[in-house]
Motif scaffolding. Structure first.
Motif, short mmCIF file in Angstrom:
data_model
loop_
_atom_site.label_atom_id
_atom_site.label_comp_id
_atom_site.label_asym_id
_atom_site.label_seq_id
_atom_site.Cartn_x
_atom_site.Cartn_y
_atom_site.Cartn_z
N GLU A 57 0.87 -1.17 0.00
CA GLU A 57 0.00 0.00 0.00
C GLU A 57 0.91 1.22 0.00
O GLU A 57 2.01 1.18 0.53
CB GLU A 57 -0.96 0.02 1.19
N SER A 58 0.45 2.28 -0.62
CA SER A 58 1.29 3.47 -0.75
C SER A 58 1.32 4.27 0.55
O SER A 58 0.42 4.17 1.38
CB SER A 58 0.79 4.35 -1.90
N LYS A 59 2.35 5.07 0.69
CA LYS A 59 2.49 5.97 1.83
C LYS A 59 1.36 6.98 1.76
O LYS A 59 1.08 7.55 0.73
CB LYS A 59 3.86 6.65 1.75
N LYS A 60 0.72 7.23 2.91
CA LYS A 60 -0.46 8.09 2.90
C LYS A 60 -0.26 9.44 3.60
O LYS A 60 -1.02 10.35 3.37
CB LYS A 60 -1.62 7.35 3.56
N ALA A 61 0.72 9.55 4.47
CA ALA A 61 0.88 10.79 5.25
C ALA A 61 2.34 10.96 5.64
O ALA A 61 3.19 10.14 5.29
CB ALA A 61 0.01 10.72 6.50
N LYS A 62 2.60 12.04 6.37
CA LYS A 62 3.93 12.28 6.89
C LYS A 62 4.39 11.08 7.70
O LYS A 62 3.61 10.48 8.44
CB LYS A 62 3.89 13.54 7.77
N SER A 63 5.64 10.71 7.57
CA SER A 63 6.18 9.58 8.32
C SER A 63 6.10 9.85 9.82
O SER A 63 6.35 10.97 10.27
CB SER A 63 7.63 9.33 7.93
N GLU A 105 10.78 6.43 -2.11
CA GLU A 105 9.39 6.07 -1.80
C GLU A 105 8.70 7.11 -0.93
O GLU A 105 7.59 6.90 -0.46
CB GLU A 105 9.33 4.69 -1.15
N ASN A 107 9.80 8.44 2.07
CA ASN A 107 10.08 8.40 3.50
C ASN A 107 11.00 9.55 3.87
O ASN A 107 12.09 9.68 3.33
CB ASN A 107 10.74 7.07 3.88
#
Length: 117
Positions: A57-63, A105, A107
């Motif tokens: 699943e893709s990154k959705k918000a600030k780490s 990606e 991050n």
């Protein structure tokens, strides 16, 4: 009671590609590779390491967790990382003495300035 810090886990859409990117960026060695995980360390027997684990699943918000690095020369290191594929990012940090960057990606990580002695 004793705890040994072994790894920081990074979820990734492509663990091998992202893990290899970080291995080259940090000058670390690969200690494990499979279809779903890719692990690197500063040296084969030195901990902690980074382990990239498949998450489709893709990154959705600030780490919620990021790494900070202190280089000898901040400007040179930021330029080297940009040439390697990192990007500067604005996460609302304002005017600060560090540079917020993102890996391929997305991050986030920070390249700090030298701390006063």
């Amino acid at each position: 009671m004793t705890l040994e810090w072994r790894n920081v886990i990074v979820h990734s859409a492509d663990p091998e590609a992202l893990g290899q990117w970080w291995a080259e960026a940090l000058g670390w060695v690969v200690v494990h590779s499979s279809d779903v995980e890719f692990a690197i360390r500063p040296e084969p027997d030195r901990l902690p390491g980074l382990e990239f684990v498949l998450l489709e699943e893709s990154k959705k918000a600030k780490s919620r967790l990021h790494l900070d690095f202190v280089p000898d020369d901040q400007d040179a290191e930021v330029a080297r990382l940009e040439a390697h594929g990192a990007q500067r990012v604005d996460i609302g940090q304002g005017d600060v003495p560090w540079v917020v960057m993102a890996d391929p990606e997305g991050n986030e990580f920070c390249v700090l300035g030298r701390r006063p002695q």
